[in-house]
Enzyme design. Structure first.
Site, PDB file in Angstrom:
ATOM      1  N   VAL A 184       0.823  -1.162   0.015  1.00  0.00           N
ATOM      2  CA  VAL A 184      -0.124  -0.006   0.098  1.00  0.00           C
ATOM      3  C   VAL A 184       0.958   1.123   0.017  1.00  0.00           C
ATOM      4  O   VAL A 184       0.615   2.366  -0.724  1.00  0.00           O
ATOM      5  CB  VAL A 184      -1.018   0.145   1.172  1.00  0.00           C
ATOM      6  CG1 VAL A 184      -1.605   1.281   1.337  1.00  0.00           C
ATOM      7  CG2 VAL A 184      -1.931  -1.043   1.410  1.00  0.00           C
ATOM      8  N   GLY A 185       1.993   1.276   0.821  1.00  0.00           N
ATOM      9  CA  GLY A 185       2.801   2.439   0.957  1.00  0.00           C
ATOM     10  C   GLY A 185       3.310   2.876  -0.409  1.00  0.00           C
ATOM     11  O   GLY A 185       3.566   4.012  -0.801  1.00  0.00           O
ATOM     12  N   ARG A 204      -3.381  -9.000   6.054  1.00  0.00           N
ATOM     13  CA  ARG A 204      -4.176 -10.202   6.073  1.00  0.00           C
ATOM     14  C   ARG A 204      -3.553 -11.146   5.336  1.00  0.00           C
ATOM     15  O   ARG A 204      -3.226 -10.981   4.159  1.00  0.00           O
ATOM     16  CB  ARG A 204      -5.712 -10.144   5.882  1.00  0.00           C
ATOM     17  CG  ARG A 204      -6.355  -9.487   6.796  1.00  0.00           C
ATOM     18  CD  ARG A 204      -7.864  -9.793   6.366  1.00  0.00           C
ATOM     19  NE  ARG A 204      -8.569  -9.034   5.451  1.00  0.00           N
ATOM     20  CZ  ARG A 204      -9.539  -9.105   4.833  1.00  0.00           C
ATOM     21  NH1 ARG A 204     -10.377 -10.024   5.450  1.00  0.00           N
ATOM     22  NH2 ARG A 204     -10.102  -8.343   4.082  1.00  0.00           N
ATOM     23  N   ARG A 262      -9.766  -9.037   9.692  1.00  0.00           N
ATOM     24  CA  ARG A 262      -8.910  -7.701   9.702  1.00  0.00           C
ATOM     25  C   ARG A 262      -8.806  -7.782  11.394  1.00  0.00           C
ATOM     26  O   ARG A 262      -7.555  -7.412  11.689  1.00  0.00           O
ATOM     27  CB  ARG A 262      -9.640  -6.788   9.422  1.00  0.00           C
ATOM     28  CG  ARG A 262      -9.768  -6.282   7.746  1.00  0.00           C
ATOM     29  CD  ARG A 262     -10.564  -5.240   7.389  1.00  0.00           C
ATOM     30  NE  ARG A 262     -10.734  -5.249   6.086  1.00  0.00           N
ATOM     31  CZ  ARG A 262     -11.878  -5.645   5.226  1.00  0.00           C
ATOM     32  NH1 ARG A 262     -12.616  -6.295   5.823  1.00  0.00           N
ATOM     33  NH2 ARG A 262     -12.001  -5.477   3.963  1.00  0.00           N
ATOM     34  N   ASN A 290      -0.558  -5.206  15.011  1.00  0.00           N
ATOM     35  CA  ASN A 290      -0.702  -3.518  14.589  1.00  0.00           C
ATOM     36  C   ASN A 290      -0.843  -2.556  15.808  1.00  0.00           C
ATOM     37  O   ASN A 290      -0.221  -1.428  15.514  1.00  0.00           O
ATOM     38  CB  ASN A 290      -1.661  -3.527  13.332  1.00  0.00           C
ATOM     39  CG  ASN A 290      -1.115  -4.201  12.152  1.00  0.00           C
ATOM     40  OD1 ASN A 290       0.015  -4.712  12.195  1.00  0.00           O
ATOM     41  ND2 ASN A 290      -1.862  -4.391  11.147  1.00  0.00           N
ATOM     42  N   VAL A 330      -4.287   3.764   7.548  1.00  0.00           N
ATOM     43  CA  VAL A 330      -4.720   2.658   6.526  1.00  0.00           C
ATOM     44  C   VAL A 330      -4.655   1.363   7.300  1.00  0.00           C
ATOM     45  O   VAL A 330      -5.579   0.551   7.122  1.00  0.00           O
ATOM     46  CB  VAL A 330      -3.876   2.839   5.095  1.00  0.00           C
ATOM     47  CG1 VAL A 330      -4.547   1.739   4.430  1.00  0.00           C
ATOM     48  CG2 VAL A 330      -4.070   4.147   4.603  1.00  0.00           C
ATOM     49  N   THR A 331      -3.821   1.358   8.246  1.00  0.00           N
ATOM     50  CA  THR A 331      -3.501  -0.093   8.763  1.00  0.00           C
ATOM     51  C   THR A 331      -4.578  -0.672   9.526  1.00  0.00           C
ATOM     52  O   THR A 331      -5.382   0.108   9.968  1.00  0.00           O
ATOM     53  CB  THR A 331      -2.353   0.104   9.721  1.00  0.00           C
ATOM     54  OG1 THR A 331      -1.193   0.709   9.169  1.00  0.00           O
ATOM     55  CG2 THR A 331      -1.923  -1.026  10.511  1.00  0.00           C
ATOM     56  N   ARG A 352     -15.605   0.333  -4.305  1.00  0.00           N
ATOM     57  CA  ARG A 352     -15.884  -1.258  -4.470  1.00  0.00           C
ATOM     58  C   ARG A 352     -17.255  -1.305  -4.910  1.00  0.00           C
ATOM     59  O   ARG A 352     -17.792  -2.065  -5.867  1.00  0.00           O
ATOM     60  CB  ARG A 352     -15.469  -2.310  -3.250  1.00  0.00           C
ATOM     61  CG  ARG A 352     -13.947  -2.184  -3.247  1.00  0.00           C
ATOM     62  CD  ARG A 352     -13.620  -2.997  -1.950  1.00  0.00           C
ATOM     63  NE  ARG A 352     -12.106  -3.476  -2.103  1.00  0.00           N
ATOM     64  CZ  ARG A 352     -11.530  -3.752  -0.945  1.00  0.00           C
ATOM     65  NH1 ARG A 352     -11.942  -3.574   0.180  1.00  0.00           N
ATOM     66  NH2 ARG A 352     -10.247  -4.179  -1.094  1.00  0.00           N
ATOM     67  N   HIS A 404     -14.711  -1.061   9.185  1.00  0.00           N
ATOM     68  CA  HIS A 404     -14.297  -1.395   7.964  1.00  0.00           C
ATOM     69  C   HIS A 404     -14.006  -2.807   8.360  1.00  0.00           C
ATOM     70  O   HIS A 404     -12.846  -3.288   8.680  1.00  0.00           O
ATOM     71  CB  HIS A 404     -12.984  -0.900   7.734  1.00  0.00           C
ATOM     72  CG  HIS A 404     -12.256  -1.323   6.523  1.00  0.00           C
ATOM     73  ND1 HIS A 404     -12.924  -1.170   5.463  1.00  0.00           N
ATOM     74  CD2 HIS A 404     -11.010  -1.631   6.396  1.00  0.00           C
ATOM     75  CE1 HIS A 404     -11.883  -1.892   4.375  1.00  0.00           C
ATOM     76  NE2 HIS A 404     -10.752  -1.967   5.034  1.00  0.00           N
TER      77      HIS A 404
END
Ligand SMILES: NC(=O)c1ccc[n+]([C@@H]2O[C@H](COP(=O)([O-])OP(=O)(O)OC[C@H]3O[C@@H](n4cnc5c(N)ncnc54)[C@H](O)[C@@H]3O)[C@@H](O)[C@H]2O)c1
Length: 310
Positions: free
Chosen positions: A15-16, A84, A90, A97, A120-121, A153, A177
Site C-alpha cells: 500500500v505504501g 491479512r 482484519r 498492529n 490505513v493500517t 468497490r 471497516h
C-alpha cells in the site's frame, strides 16, 4: 500550505509504495517513504524516481528507515503493519498492529505535530482510535481510510452490473471497516437515479454481499497479502482533498462525539474533508435496518478497542 507539501508515507509495503507512486504522479508534493526495514524504502523510492521522466511527473521521492524522517510533514499516511493472509479477518491483526501504530503515532506527535494523519493500517477503526489517543491530536486531524475504498468497490460492482461508466456511479458505505460494514442503498445512484430504480432487490443484495467481502475476495485470489492499489488510491484521494481544500463529501472513519448516538470511537460516517481536515460529520437519515447494522458495527469496534492496551 507550502507550495511543495511534505507527505510522509509510513510503511513502504504494497500500500505504501503504491501511495507514494500516486502522490508523485499527481504531483501533490514531495514524498518520504519510511519503513523499519533498512534500505528497502530507499530502493522503492528510487524505483519511483527513475520512472518519473517517463511518467512525466516532478516530485522528490526518497526512502528512509528512521521515523525522524517524518519531521515537519504536512500529511502522514500510516500504512505500516501486517496485512491479512488467507483465512484471517482484519481483527486478527489487532495485537501486532497496535504495537506498530502506537510507536508510529508517538513519532508523529514528536516530529510532525502539525500534520494531518490518514490511517490505513487494519483493523482500521481501532488503529485510527489508537493514533488519536497516542498523538492527542484534535479529532479533525486523524482520519481512517475505509469508506472511500468500500464505496468505490460498491460503485465498481454497480457499474459492472449495469454496464455503465463508473464515473456516473456514486455509492456510500458506512460503519466499521470489516464484515459489519453498512452499504447504504438509499445513497447509491447512477447520475442521480437511485439504484433501486435500476436493479431488482435481490441483485442489489448480491452486490452488497460482494462489497462486504470484497477485501477477502482479493486476499483469497492473491494467496499472499491483501489489496493495495485501490486502497492506496483511496488514501491519496483523501490526502488530496485535505491539501487542496477540496471540501469533498466522502465516507471515512471519524471520531464520533454523539453523532448517530455514538461516542468515543472511530467509525465510518459521511464527512466533509477539507483543508480543515474532518471539518464536519454529516448525519443522514437511516432506515431502522441500517441503524441497527451501524450500532452492531459500533459494538464490534468497541469490543476490539477494549482489547487494546496502550
Ligand atoms: N483501510 C483499508 O481499507 C486497507 C486496505 C488495504 C490494506 N490495509 C492495511 O494496510 C496495512 C499495510 O498493508 P500492505 O499490503 O502494504 O502490507 P505490507 O506487508 O506489504 O507492508 C507493510 C509494511 O509495514 C512495514 N512496517 C512494519 N512495522 C513498521 C514500523 N514500526 N514502522 C515502519 N514500517 C513498518 C513492514 O516492514 C512492511 O514493509 C495492513 O495492515 C493492511 O491490512 C488497509
Amino acid at each position: 500550505m507550502p507550495l511543495r507539501p511534505k507527505i510522509a508515507v509510513v510503511g513502504a509495503g504494497n500500500v505504501g509504495q503504491s501511495a507514494a507512486l500516486f502522490i508523485a504522479e499527481k504531483e501533490l508534493g514531495d514524498v518520504v517513504l519510511v519503513d523499519i526495514v533498512p534500505d528497502m524504502p530507499r530502493g522503492k523510492a528510487l524505483d519511483i524516481l527513475e520512472g518519473a521522466p517517463v511518467g512525466h511527473f516532478d516530485a522528490d521521492v526518497r526512502g528512509e528507515s528512521d521515523m525522524g524522517a517524518v519531521s515537519g510533514a504536512d500529511i502522514v499516511i500510516i500504512t505500516a503493519g501486517s496485512a491479512r493472509k488467507p483465512g484471517m479477518t482484519r481483527d486478527d491483526l489487532l495485537e501486532v498492529n497496535v504495537k506498530v501504530v502506537k510507536s508510529i503515532a508517538e513519532n508523529i506527535k514528536k516530529h510532525a505535530p502539525e500534520s494531518f494523519v490518514v490511517v490505513v493500517t487494519n483493523p482500521l477503526d481501532v488503529m485510527a482510535w489508537v493514533t488519536k489517543e497516542v498523538t492527542g491530536f484534535d479529532r479533525r486531524r486523524v482520519v481512517g481510510m475505509a469508506g472511500v475504498l468500500d464505496g468505490s468497490r460498491f460503485s465498481a460492482f454497480i457499474a459492472e452490473e449495469l454496464g455503465v461508466s463508473v464515473k456516473d456511479v456514486s455509492a456510500m458505505v458506512m460503519g466499521g471497516h470489516g464484515d459489519s460494514m453498512v452499504p447504504i442503498v438509499s445513497c447509491a445512484s447512477v447520475s442521480g437515479i437511485p439504484i433501486t430504480e435500476l436493479l431488482p432487490k435481490q441483485k442489489i443484495e448480491k452486490l452488497i454481499e460482494r462489497t462486504r467481502f470484497a477485501g477477502g475476495e482479493i486476499v483469497k485470489l492473491l494467496g499472499t497479502g491483501s489489496a493495495y492499489v485501490s486502497p492506496a488510491a483511496s488514501a491519496v484521494m483523501m490526502a488530496e482533498a485535505y491539501l487542496k481544500d477540496q471540501r469533498r463529501i466522502v465516507a471515512a472513519s471519524a471520531y464520533l462525539e454523539g453523532k448517530y448516538g455514538i461516542s468515543g470511537i472511530y467509525l465510518g460516517v459521511p464527512v466533509k474533508l477539507s483543508g480543515a481536515g474532518v471539518e464536519r460529520i454529516i448525519e443522514i437519515k437511516l432506515t431502522d435496518g441500517e441503524r441497527e447494522m451501524l450500532n452492531a458495527s459500533a459494538d464490534a469496534v468497541r469490543e476490539e478497542i477494549k482489547k487494546v492496551k496502550l
